[in-house]
Write a protein that holds these residues in place. Structure first.
Motif, PDB file in Angstrom:
ATOM      1  N   TRP A  99      62.997 -29.420  13.774  1.00 27.83           N
ATOM      2  CA  TRP A  99      63.472 -28.306  14.281  1.00 27.83           C
ATOM      3  C   TRP A  99      64.951 -28.144  13.968  1.00 27.83           C
ATOM      4  O   TRP A  99      65.481 -26.875  13.890  1.00 27.83           O
ATOM      5  CB  TRP A  99      63.133 -28.554  15.886  1.00 27.83           C
ATOM      6  CG  TRP A  99      61.703 -28.325  16.156  1.00 27.83           C
ATOM      7  CD1 TRP A  99      60.835 -27.738  15.425  1.00 27.83           C
ATOM      8  CD2 TRP A  99      61.224 -28.969  17.376  1.00 27.83           C
ATOM      9  NE1 TRP A  99      59.622 -28.018  16.096  1.00 27.83           N
ATOM     10  CE2 TRP A  99      59.806 -28.431  17.296  1.00 27.83           C
ATOM     11  CE3 TRP A  99      61.731 -29.534  18.630  1.00 27.83           C
ATOM     12  CZ2 TRP A  99      59.020 -28.985  18.297  1.00 27.83           C
ATOM     13  CZ3 TRP A  99      60.830 -29.898  19.733  1.00 27.83           C
ATOM     14  CH2 TRP A  99      59.378 -29.439  19.338  1.00 27.83           C
ATOM     15  N   GLN A 125      65.113 -26.325  10.568  1.00 26.30           N
ATOM     16  CA  GLN A 125      64.840 -25.070  10.671  1.00 26.30           C
ATOM     17  C   GLN A 125      65.912 -24.207  11.366  1.00 26.30           C
ATOM     18  O   GLN A 125      66.172 -23.079  10.888  1.00 26.30           O
ATOM     19  CB  GLN A 125      63.553 -24.999  11.623  1.00 26.30           C
ATOM     20  CG  GLN A 125      62.408 -25.503  10.806  1.00 26.30           C
ATOM     21  CD  GLN A 125      61.010 -25.435  11.734  1.00 26.30           C
ATOM     22  OE1 GLN A 125      61.211 -25.181  13.094  1.00 26.30           O
ATOM     23  NE2 GLN A 125      59.907 -25.508  11.088  1.00 26.30           N
ATOM     24  N   LYS A 126      66.408 -24.870  12.438  1.00 23.58           N
ATOM     25  CA  LYS A 126      67.648 -24.069  13.127  1.00 23.58           C
ATOM     26  C   LYS A 126      68.821 -23.705  12.427  1.00 23.58           C
ATOM     27  O   LYS A 126      69.007 -22.887  12.046  1.00 23.58           O
ATOM     28  CB  LYS A 126      68.149 -25.023  14.476  1.00 23.58           C
ATOM     29  CG  LYS A 126      69.266 -24.210  15.097  1.00 23.58           C
ATOM     30  CD  LYS A 126      69.752 -25.261  16.330  1.00 23.58           C
ATOM     31  CE  LYS A 126      70.964 -24.723  16.854  1.00 23.58           C
ATOM     32  NZ  LYS A 126      71.488 -25.507  17.837  1.00 23.58           N
ATOM     33  N   HIS A 173      67.977 -21.140   9.890  1.00 22.86           N
ATOM     34  CA  HIS A 173      67.776 -19.542  10.518  1.00 22.86           C
ATOM     35  C   HIS A 173      69.182 -19.385  10.823  1.00 22.86           C
ATOM     36  O   HIS A 173      69.286 -18.167  10.891  1.00 22.86           O
ATOM     37  CB  HIS A 173      66.743 -19.869  11.718  1.00 22.86           C
ATOM     38  CG  HIS A 173      65.198 -19.443  11.291  1.00 22.86           C
ATOM     39  ND1 HIS A 173      64.786 -18.481  11.513  1.00 22.86           N
ATOM     40  CD2 HIS A 173      64.389 -20.430  10.894  1.00 22.86           C
ATOM     41  CE1 HIS A 173      63.580 -18.528  10.856  1.00 22.86           C
ATOM     42  NE2 HIS A 173      63.155 -19.802  10.727  1.00 22.86           N
ATOM     43  N   PHE A 178      64.737 -11.646  15.802  1.00 22.55           N
ATOM     44  CA  PHE A 178      63.524 -12.638  15.502  1.00 22.55           C
ATOM     45  C   PHE A 178      64.292 -14.067  15.247  1.00 22.55           C
ATOM     46  O   PHE A 178      64.203 -15.185  16.146  1.00 22.55           O
ATOM     47  CB  PHE A 178      62.725 -12.645  14.275  1.00 22.55           C
ATOM     48  CG  PHE A 178      62.162 -13.729  13.846  1.00 22.55           C
ATOM     49  CD1 PHE A 178      60.954 -14.069  14.588  1.00 22.55           C
ATOM     50  CD2 PHE A 178      62.510 -14.638  12.870  1.00 22.55           C
ATOM     51  CE1 PHE A 178      60.221 -15.299  14.332  1.00 22.55           C
ATOM     52  CE2 PHE A 178      61.610 -15.643  12.416  1.00 22.55           C
ATOM     53  CZ  PHE A 178      60.796 -16.072  13.120  1.00 22.55           C
ATOM     54  N   HIS A 179      65.788 -13.939  14.475  1.00 21.78           N
ATOM     55  CA  HIS A 179      66.303 -15.024  14.284  1.00 21.78           C
ATOM     56  C   HIS A 179      66.895 -15.632  15.782  1.00 21.78           C
ATOM     57  O   HIS A 179      67.009 -16.975  15.850  1.00 21.78           O
ATOM     58  CB  HIS A 179      67.409 -15.029  13.313  1.00 21.78           C
ATOM     59  CG  HIS A 179      66.682 -14.791  11.721  1.00 21.78           C
ATOM     60  ND1 HIS A 179      65.962 -15.646  11.222  1.00 21.78           N
ATOM     61  CD2 HIS A 179      66.625 -13.589  11.215  1.00 21.78           C
ATOM     62  CE1 HIS A 179      65.482 -15.107  10.087  1.00 21.78           C
ATOM     63  NE2 HIS A 179      65.856 -13.794  10.024  1.00 21.78           N
ATOM     64  N   ASP A 206      65.810 -15.224  18.759  1.00 22.42           N
ATOM     65  CA  ASP A 206      64.834 -15.711  19.687  1.00 22.42           C
ATOM     66  C   ASP A 206      64.627 -16.857  19.246  1.00 22.42           C
ATOM     67  O   ASP A 206      64.097 -18.010  19.866  1.00 22.42           O
ATOM     68  CB  ASP A 206      63.751 -14.718  19.752  1.00 22.42           C
ATOM     69  CG  ASP A 206      64.096 -13.460  20.385  1.00 22.42           C
ATOM     70  OD1 ASP A 206      65.184 -13.382  21.174  1.00 22.42           O
ATOM     71  OD2 ASP A 206      63.409 -12.441  20.379  1.00 22.42           O
ATOM     72  N   PHE A 207      64.238 -17.054  17.836  1.00 17.28           N
ATOM     73  CA  PHE A 207      63.628 -18.360  17.468  1.00 17.28           C
ATOM     74  C   PHE A 207      64.475 -19.702  17.452  1.00 17.28           C
ATOM     75  O   PHE A 207      64.197 -20.782  17.620  1.00 17.28           O
ATOM     76  CB  PHE A 207      63.382 -18.111  16.069  1.00 17.28           C
ATOM     77  CG  PHE A 207      62.599 -19.292  15.271  1.00 17.28           C
ATOM     78  CD1 PHE A 207      61.005 -19.493  15.746  1.00 17.28           C
ATOM     79  CD2 PHE A 207      63.073 -20.225  14.177  1.00 17.28           C
ATOM     80  CE1 PHE A 207      60.395 -20.518  15.316  1.00 17.28           C
ATOM     81  CE2 PHE A 207      61.949 -21.307  13.805  1.00 17.28           C
ATOM     82  CZ  PHE A 207      61.065 -21.469  14.480  1.00 17.28           C
TER      83      PHE A 207
END
Length: 166
Positions: free
Chosen positions: A105, A108-109, A112, A138-139, A141-142
């Motif tokens: 994660w 991924q963070k 993003h 989206f980015h 929020d993700f």
């Protein structure tokens, strides 16, 4: 009542076993062994219970138990005066899985955030018209989701370590 409980446990062993089989890429019986051990809780499961409840041969159960122990997915303890081994889930393995999730994660963070920064920079250009601008929702929020998920799993990890003295 106890018969209903046993039936539900068998159903859950199968459902959880299918999940473990797909998620961890285990052989079907190995996955069912792990599922049965999980559903037996802290008391663990004996070799005999596994053979009986999973309707498998002793040699096959033994082979999978040896393999699962070599992967450090399960371990066993014994009781004084009792020659049986009680197989339980290795809490260290659970913590390692959580650490792997947190690391995934985190990467991924970062990705993003970089993508969002790039898109935001593009949106700020004077030559960018409204139709060409990127939607950053989206980015945003993700990234928020990854922060919340990481915080939640970190709390769970800490409790697991504290409660089981890992």
């Amino acid at each position: 009542m106890l018969k209903d409980f046993d039936l539900k446990k068998k159903e859950l062993v199968e459902k959880l076993g299918v999940h473990i089989e797909a998620n961890d890429h285990y052989a079907p019986l190995a996955a069912r062994i792990v599922a049965f051990i999980i559903l037996n809780g802290r008391k663990g499961a004996t070799f005999e219970q596994l053979v009986t409840n999973l309707c498998a041969s002793k040699s096959t159960v033994s082979t999978h138990l040896t393999h699962l122990q070599s992967l450090k997915k399960i371990l066993y303890y014994t009781k004084t005066g009792d020659r049986k081994k009680y197989f339980v889930v290795n809490k260290d393995h659970l913590v390692q899985n959580m650490d792997d999730m947190i690391a995934t994660w985190a990467s991924q963070k970062i990705l993003h955030e970089e993508i969002k920064e790039f898109k935001d920079s593009y949106n700020q250009l004077e030559t960018t018209d409204d139709e060409s601008k990127y939607d950053l929702e989206f980015h945003t929020d993700f990234i928020a989701f990854l922060n919340e998920a990481t915080a939640s799993i970190s709390i769970l990890r800490k409790k697991l370590i504290e409660k089981h003295h890992i």
